[in-house]
Design a protein around this motif. Structure first.
Motif, PDB file in Angstrom:
ATOM      1  N   ALA A 205       0.624  -0.891   0.311  1.00  0.00           N
ATOM      2  CA  ALA A 205       0.453  -0.269  -0.396  1.00  0.00           C
ATOM      3  C   ALA A 205       0.894   1.360   0.170  1.00  0.00           C
ATOM      4  O   ALA A 205       0.609   2.466  -0.991  1.00  0.00           O
ATOM      5  CB  ALA A 205      -1.206  -0.438   1.030  1.00  0.00           C
ATOM      6  N   TYR A 206       1.769   1.308   0.867  1.00  0.00           N
ATOM      7  CA  TYR A 206       2.786   2.387   1.198  1.00  0.00           C
ATOM      8  C   TYR A 206       3.498   2.732  -0.344  1.00  0.00           C
ATOM      9  O   TYR A 206       3.724   3.492  -0.459  1.00  0.00           O
ATOM     10  CB  TYR A 206       3.930   2.779   2.083  1.00  0.00           C
ATOM     11  CG  TYR A 206       3.063   3.117   3.382  1.00  0.00           C
ATOM     12  CD1 TYR A 206       1.924   3.748   3.572  1.00  0.00           C
ATOM     13  CD2 TYR A 206       3.277   1.500   4.646  1.00  0.00           C
ATOM     14  CE1 TYR A 206       1.682   4.096   4.287  1.00  0.00           C
ATOM     15  CE2 TYR A 206       2.561   2.438   5.605  1.00  0.00           C
ATOM     16  CZ  TYR A 206       1.908   3.243   5.785  1.00  0.00           C
ATOM     17  OH  TYR A 206       1.003   3.585   6.899  1.00  0.00           O
ATOM     18  N   ARG A 207       4.243   1.958  -1.459  1.00  0.00           N
ATOM     19  CA  ARG A 207       4.556   1.729  -2.449  1.00  0.00           C
ATOM     20  C   ARG A 207       4.058   2.498  -3.544  1.00  0.00           C
ATOM     21  O   ARG A 207       4.026   3.086  -4.022  1.00  0.00           O
ATOM     22  CB  ARG A 207       5.008   0.392  -2.685  1.00  0.00           C
ATOM     23  CG  ARG A 207       6.741   0.121  -2.022  1.00  0.00           C
ATOM     24  CD  ARG A 207       7.016  -1.163  -3.376  1.00  0.00           C
ATOM     25  NE  ARG A 207       7.490  -0.757  -3.865  1.00  0.00           N
ATOM     26  CZ  ARG A 207       7.620  -1.790  -5.309  1.00  0.00           C
ATOM     27  NH1 ARG A 207       7.634  -3.496  -4.733  1.00  0.00           N
ATOM     28  NH2 ARG A 207       7.967  -1.818  -6.419  1.00  0.00           N
ATOM     29  N   TYR A 208       2.178   1.455  -3.281  1.00  0.00           N
ATOM     30  CA  TYR A 208       1.539   2.394  -4.481  1.00  0.00           C
ATOM     31  C   TYR A 208       1.236   3.865  -3.802  1.00  0.00           C
ATOM     32  O   TYR A 208       1.310   4.722  -4.532  1.00  0.00           O
ATOM     33  CB  TYR A 208       0.670   1.363  -4.367  1.00  0.00           C
ATOM     34  CG  TYR A 208      -0.571   1.238  -5.237  1.00  0.00           C
ATOM     35  CD1 TYR A 208      -0.360   0.809  -6.995  1.00  0.00           C
ATOM     36  CD2 TYR A 208      -1.736   2.304  -5.806  1.00  0.00           C
ATOM     37  CE1 TYR A 208      -1.111   1.235  -7.719  1.00  0.00           C
ATOM     38  CE2 TYR A 208      -1.876   2.577  -7.126  1.00  0.00           C
ATOM     39  CZ  TYR A 208      -1.862   1.872  -7.921  1.00  0.00           C
ATOM     40  OH  TYR A 208      -2.928   1.813  -9.361  1.00  0.00           O
ATOM     41  N   LEU A 209       0.664   4.374  -2.992  1.00  0.00           N
ATOM     42  CA  LEU A 209       0.589   6.187  -1.952  1.00  0.00           C
ATOM     43  C   LEU A 209       1.725   6.202  -2.006  1.00  0.00           C
ATOM     44  O   LEU A 209       1.427   7.683  -3.240  1.00  0.00           O
ATOM     45  CB  LEU A 209       0.637   6.117  -0.303  1.00  0.00           C
ATOM     46  CG  LEU A 209      -1.735   4.956  -0.827  1.00  0.00           C
ATOM     47  CD1 LEU A 209      -1.170   4.766   1.338  1.00  0.00           C
ATOM     48  CD2 LEU A 209      -2.453   5.768  -1.259  1.00  0.00           C
ATOM     49  N   ASN A 210       3.141   6.567  -2.614  1.00  0.00           N
ATOM     50  CA  ASN A 210       3.809   6.872  -2.602  1.00  0.00           C
ATOM     51  C   ASN A 210       4.259   7.484  -4.148  1.00  0.00           C
ATOM     52  O   ASN A 210       4.608   8.609  -4.716  1.00  0.00           O
ATOM     53  CB  ASN A 210       5.285   6.588  -2.146  1.00  0.00           C
ATOM     54  CG  ASN A 210       6.569   7.237  -2.496  1.00  0.00           C
ATOM     55  OD1 ASN A 210       6.967   7.470  -3.664  1.00  0.00           O
ATOM     56  ND2 ASN A 210       6.268   8.075  -1.473  1.00  0.00           N
ATOM     57  N   ARG A 211       3.975   6.206  -4.903  1.00  0.00           N
ATOM     58  CA  ARG A 211       3.768   7.103  -6.738  1.00  0.00           C
ATOM     59  C   ARG A 211       2.439   7.200  -6.675  1.00  0.00           C
ATOM     60  O   ARG A 211       2.104   8.740  -7.714  1.00  0.00           O
ATOM     61  CB  ARG A 211       3.466   5.302  -7.483  1.00  0.00           C
ATOM     62  CG  ARG A 211       3.980   5.297  -9.246  1.00  0.00           C
ATOM     63  CD  ARG A 211       3.596   4.272  -9.125  1.00  0.00           C
ATOM     64  NE  ARG A 211       2.426   3.480  -9.483  1.00  0.00           N
ATOM     65  CZ  ARG A 211       2.619   2.063 -10.069  1.00  0.00           C
ATOM     66  NH1 ARG A 211       3.519   1.221 -10.832  1.00  0.00           N
ATOM     67  NH2 ARG A 211       1.563   1.592  -9.467  1.00  0.00           N
ATOM     68  N   LEU A 212       1.345   7.415  -6.334  1.00  0.00           N
ATOM     69  CA  LEU A 212       0.045   8.071  -6.693  1.00  0.00           C
ATOM     70  C   LEU A 212       0.026   9.214  -5.926  1.00  0.00           C
ATOM     71  O   LEU A 212       0.012  10.407  -6.798  1.00  0.00           O
ATOM     72  CB  LEU A 212      -1.091   7.474  -5.551  1.00  0.00           C
ATOM     73  CG  LEU A 212      -1.603   6.472  -5.990  1.00  0.00           C
ATOM     74  CD1 LEU A 212      -2.537   5.460  -5.771  1.00  0.00           C
ATOM     75  CD2 LEU A 212      -2.180   6.704  -7.876  1.00  0.00           C
ATOM     76  N   ASN A 213       1.101   9.676  -4.622  1.00  0.00           N
ATOM     77  CA  ASN A 213       1.811  10.983  -4.335  1.00  0.00           C
ATOM     78  C   ASN A 213       1.980  11.890  -5.238  1.00  0.00           C
ATOM     79  O   ASN A 213       2.324  12.910  -5.629  1.00  0.00           O
ATOM     80  CB  ASN A 213       1.812  11.080  -2.627  1.00  0.00           C
ATOM     81  CG  ASN A 213       0.502  10.474  -1.657  1.00  0.00           C
ATOM     82  OD1 ASN A 213       0.027  11.019  -2.071  1.00  0.00           O
ATOM     83  ND2 ASN A 213       1.666   9.705  -0.720  1.00  0.00           N
ATOM     84  N   ARG A 214       3.698  11.039  -6.290  1.00  0.00           N
ATOM     85  CA  ARG A 214       4.148  11.947  -6.504  1.00  0.00           C
ATOM     86  C   ARG A 214       3.346  12.540  -7.939  1.00  0.00           C
ATOM     87  O   ARG A 214       3.509  13.853  -8.293  1.00  0.00           O
ATOM     88  CB  ARG A 214       5.095  11.142  -7.226  1.00  0.00           C
ATOM     89  CG  ARG A 214       6.047  10.668  -6.163  1.00  0.00           C
ATOM     90  CD  ARG A 214       7.500   9.829  -6.978  1.00  0.00           C
ATOM     91  NE  ARG A 214       7.859   9.611  -5.191  1.00  0.00           N
ATOM     92  CZ  ARG A 214       8.697   9.947  -5.134  1.00  0.00           C
ATOM     93  NH1 ARG A 214       9.309  11.325  -5.846  1.00  0.00           N
ATOM     94  NH2 ARG A 214      10.107   9.811  -4.277  1.00  0.00           N
ATOM     95  N   GLN A 215       2.849  11.593  -8.544  1.00  0.00           N
ATOM     96  CA  GLN A 215       1.440  11.794  -9.565  1.00  0.00           C
ATOM     97  C   GLN A 215       1.056  13.303  -9.571  1.00  0.00           C
ATOM     98  O   GLN A 215       0.614  13.799 -10.372  1.00  0.00           O
ATOM     99  CB  GLN A 215       0.861  10.270 -10.491  1.00  0.00           C
ATOM    100  CG  GLN A 215       2.310   9.673 -10.851  1.00  0.00           C
ATOM    101  CD  GLN A 215       1.274   8.199 -11.414  1.00  0.00           C
ATOM    102  OE1 GLN A 215       0.354   8.032 -10.564  1.00  0.00           O
ATOM    103  NE2 GLN A 215       0.936   8.218 -12.522  1.00  0.00           N
ATOM    104  N   LEU A 216       0.224  12.953  -8.163  1.00  0.00           N
ATOM    105  CA  LEU A 216      -1.060  13.595  -8.610  1.00  0.00           C
ATOM    106  C   LEU A 216      -0.085  15.140  -7.683  1.00  0.00           C
ATOM    107  O   LEU A 216      -0.713  16.351  -8.137  1.00  0.00           O
ATOM    108  CB  LEU A 216      -1.270  13.582  -6.582  1.00  0.00           C
ATOM    109  CG  LEU A 216      -2.698  12.415  -7.432  1.00  0.00           C
ATOM    110  CD1 LEU A 216      -3.708  12.280  -5.739  1.00  0.00           C
ATOM    111  CD2 LEU A 216      -4.287  12.945  -7.764  1.00  0.00           C
ATOM    112  N   PHE A 217       0.898  15.059  -7.227  1.00  0.00           N
ATOM    113  CA  PHE A 217       1.592  16.747  -6.928  1.00  0.00           C
ATOM    114  C   PHE A 217       2.086  17.239  -8.497  1.00  0.00           C
ATOM    115  O   PHE A 217       1.933  18.525  -8.935  1.00  0.00           O
ATOM    116  CB  PHE A 217       2.956  16.101  -6.095  1.00  0.00           C
ATOM    117  CG  PHE A 217       3.897  17.502  -5.666  1.00  0.00           C
ATOM    118  CD1 PHE A 217       3.286  18.551  -5.096  1.00  0.00           C
ATOM    119  CD2 PHE A 217       4.718  17.739  -6.115  1.00  0.00           C
ATOM    120  CE1 PHE A 217       3.965  19.272  -4.797  1.00  0.00           C
ATOM    121  CE2 PHE A 217       5.554  18.618  -6.371  1.00  0.00           C
ATOM    122  CZ  PHE A 217       4.919  19.664  -5.889  1.00  0.00           C
TER     123      PHE A 217
END
Length: 215
Positions: A56-68
């Motif tokens: 989950a944290y790996r996926y969230l990290n990637r999503l947060n980068r894209q959203l930023f």
């Protein structure tokens, strides 16, 4: 292939819509909204212990980068390091012990849930009539293709025939989606009755091609 024809149809319509800046902005905003839905589902799965924390944290990290990148919202930049305590860090480190196969299975399970959740949200949005149907349909097909690829990865032992049947099922769903969109455009006064009939004839050709492919 019928699916390729259908995807090309939507892309052509979106290119026409992009002549209007509002439509182009609509497509961008919907893409960002879909990323937020992915994040929403992942956060919920993590809180409910439905997914491995490391995954989950790996996926969230990637999503947060894209959203930023897309929004420049500092919320997502601050969340690039999601751990709030030493206990969380320790727990995630323990999850690294998963072998490659276990990590892959966890990732596939999470993505499968994400695809289903985003598709559900897109179809609900489609029913409201608040956005150009071509834009929504294009994104629906994109997520459906992602779900199909995931199914193929999960079914490595499946026969070629089984995979082809899944692909054709997606094509049939896309054709029905196209038929629904034509009706919506006609009812909204965006196309004439003659144009509607012509577009429906195109769908009949696509269905014929699909039957030929199925043999």
């Amino acid at each position: 292939m019928a699916l390729n024809h259908l995807t090309g149809t939507y892309n052509a319509r979106i290119r026409l819509l992009k002549k209007n800046e509002d439509a182009e902005e609509m497509e961008r905003k919907l893409g960002v909204t879909a990323l937020k839905w992915q994040r929403e589902y992942t956060m919920h799965a993590l809180k409910q212990h439905e997914v491995n924390p490391y995954t989950a944290y790996r996926y969230l990290n990637r999503l947060n980068r894209q959203l930023f990148i897309y929004t420049r919202d500092p919320q997502y930049k601050n969340d690039l390091i999601p751990f709030k305590s030493w206990e969380e860090i320790t727990g995630v480190i323990q999850q690294v012990r998963l072998n490659a196969q276990e990590r892959r299975e966890e990732s596939n399970r999470l993505q499968s849930g994400i695809f289903a959740y985003v598709l559900e949200q897109l179809r609900e949005l489609q029913n409201t009539g608040e956005m150009e149907p071509e834009v929504i349909s294009s994104l629906i097909l994109r997520y459906e293709r992602g779900r199909l690829r995931l199914t193929r990865q999960e079914s490595i032992s499946a026969t070629k025939r089984e995979f082809e049947e899944s692909l054709h099922e997606l094509s049939r769903a896309g054709i029905q989606l196209e038929r629904d969109n034509i009706q919506l455009m006609f009812e909204a006064g965006r196309i004439s009755r003659a144009s509607m009939k012509e577009m429906k004839r195109d769908i009949l050709f696509m269905e014929h091609d699909l039957r030929e492919e199925m043999g």
